[in-house]
Write a protein that holds these residues in place. Structure first.
Motif, PDB file in Angstrom:
ATOM      1  N   TYR A  45       0.340   4.714  -2.302  1.00  0.00           N
ATOM      2  CA  TYR A  45      -0.285   5.569  -1.519  1.00  0.00           C
ATOM      3  C   TYR A  45      -0.353   6.996  -2.369  1.00  0.00           C
ATOM      4  O   TYR A  45      -1.227   7.763  -2.529  1.00  0.00           O
ATOM      5  N   GLU A  46       0.838   7.387  -2.978  1.00  0.00           N
ATOM      6  CA  GLU A  46       0.816   8.814  -3.518  1.00  0.00           C
ATOM      7  C   GLU A  46       0.148   8.971  -4.669  1.00  0.00           C
ATOM      8  O   GLU A  46      -0.536   9.778  -4.921  1.00  0.00           O
ATOM      9  N   TYR A  81      -1.741  -4.094  -1.926  1.00  0.00           N
ATOM     10  CA  TYR A  81      -2.885  -3.336  -2.668  1.00  0.00           C
ATOM     11  C   TYR A  81      -2.824  -3.891  -4.224  1.00  0.00           C
ATOM     12  O   TYR A  81      -1.808  -3.955  -4.728  1.00  0.00           O
ATOM     13  N   ASN A  98       0.811  -1.123  -0.039  1.00  0.00           N
ATOM     14  CA  ASN A  98      -0.169   0.267  -0.128  1.00  0.00           C
ATOM     15  C   ASN A  98       0.850   1.382   0.003  1.00  0.00           C
ATOM     16  O   ASN A  98       0.438   2.282  -0.523  1.00  0.00           O
ATOM     17  N   ASN A  99       1.911   1.124   0.781  1.00  0.00           N
ATOM     18  CA  ASN A  99       2.653   2.287   0.678  1.00  0.00           C
ATOM     19  C   ASN A  99       3.475   2.759  -0.572  1.00  0.00           C
ATOM     20  O   ASN A  99       3.598   4.148  -0.861  1.00  0.00           O
ATOM     21  N   GLN A 100       3.622   1.907  -1.530  1.00  0.00           N
ATOM     22  CA  GLN A 100       3.974   2.215  -2.759  1.00  0.00           C
ATOM     23  C   GLN A 100       2.780   2.882  -3.594  1.00  0.00           C
ATOM     24  O   GLN A 100       3.159   3.452  -4.649  1.00  0.00           O
ATOM     25  N   PHE A 154      -7.508   6.104   2.238  1.00  0.00           N
ATOM     26  CA  PHE A 154      -6.297   5.130   1.984  1.00  0.00           C
ATOM     27  C   PHE A 154      -5.234   5.230   2.575  1.00  0.00           C
ATOM     28  O   PHE A 154      -4.399   6.342   2.918  1.00  0.00           O
ATOM     29  N   LEU A 155      -4.742   4.058   3.085  1.00  0.00           N
ATOM     30  CA  LEU A 155      -3.652   3.998   4.183  1.00  0.00           C
ATOM     31  C   LEU A 155      -2.271   3.542   3.530  1.00  0.00           C
ATOM     32  O   LEU A 155      -2.052   2.630   2.630  1.00  0.00           O
ATOM     33  N   SER A 156      -1.255   4.376   3.873  1.00  0.00           N
ATOM     34  CA  SER A 156       0.094   4.291   3.379  1.00  0.00           C
ATOM     35  C   SER A 156       0.638   2.949   4.616  1.00  0.00           C
ATOM     36  O   SER A 156       1.451   3.388   5.349  1.00  0.00           O
ATOM     37  N   ASP A 157       0.204   1.905   4.422  1.00  0.00           N
ATOM     38  CA  ASP A 157       0.392   0.781   5.372  1.00  0.00           C
ATOM     39  C   ASP A 157       1.560  -0.368   4.742  1.00  0.00           C
ATOM     40  O   ASP A 157       0.605  -1.177   3.801  1.00  0.00           O
ATOM     41  N   HIS A 174      -4.071   8.254  -2.886  1.00  0.00           N
ATOM     42  CA  HIS A 174      -4.608   9.107  -1.567  1.00  0.00           C
ATOM     43  C   HIS A 174      -5.598  10.425  -2.045  1.00  0.00           C
ATOM     44  O   HIS A 174      -6.332  10.626  -1.686  1.00  0.00           O
TER      45      HIS A 174
END
Length: 113
Positions: A17-18, A35, A13-15, A27-30, A21
């Motif tokens: 996120y940008e 994702y 998810n953190n990849q 949307f979580l950057s987890d 979001h």
């Protein structure tokens, strides 16, 4: 039989996120969530059985890499959201109208793996 049915693109998810979001502020950057960015199959390969095979493979690989949750924005018009909720106990978190300008609602789902 090792035939290629289609493909799945999934990333932490953190990849994603940008990119996501702005369209989904919740949307979580987890990094413990994977994702599902895209699932695609050729027209002749589209079937519930092939979707299940792709999903099983994705879940197995995600577990092996210690991801805890699959997340995805899923089109509602083709019934995919309903299938994932019924078959994999995907949790409907929210529905976004006109997701990314597609002109239709998408559900944001999470599947614990």
């Amino acid at each position: 039989e090792n035939n290629i049915l289609g493909f799945v693109i999934a990333l932490p998810n953190n990849q994603a996120y940008e990119e996501l979001h702005a369209d989904d502020p919740n949307f979580l950057s987890d990094p413990s969530r994977r994702y599902v960015y895209d699932i695609a199959m050729g027209n002749n390969e589209r079937s519930l059985a092939n979707l299940i095979n792709l999903t099983k493979t994705l879940m197995k690989e995600a577990r092996a890499k210690n991801f805890k949750t699959l997340s995805m924005h899923t089109r509602t018009s083709e019934g995919l959201s309903a299938i994932l909720q019924k078959r994999y106990k995907a949790k409907l978190i929210r529905t976004l109208d006109n997701w990314q300008g597609y002109g239709e609602p998408f559900d944001y789902l999470e599947i614990e793996i």
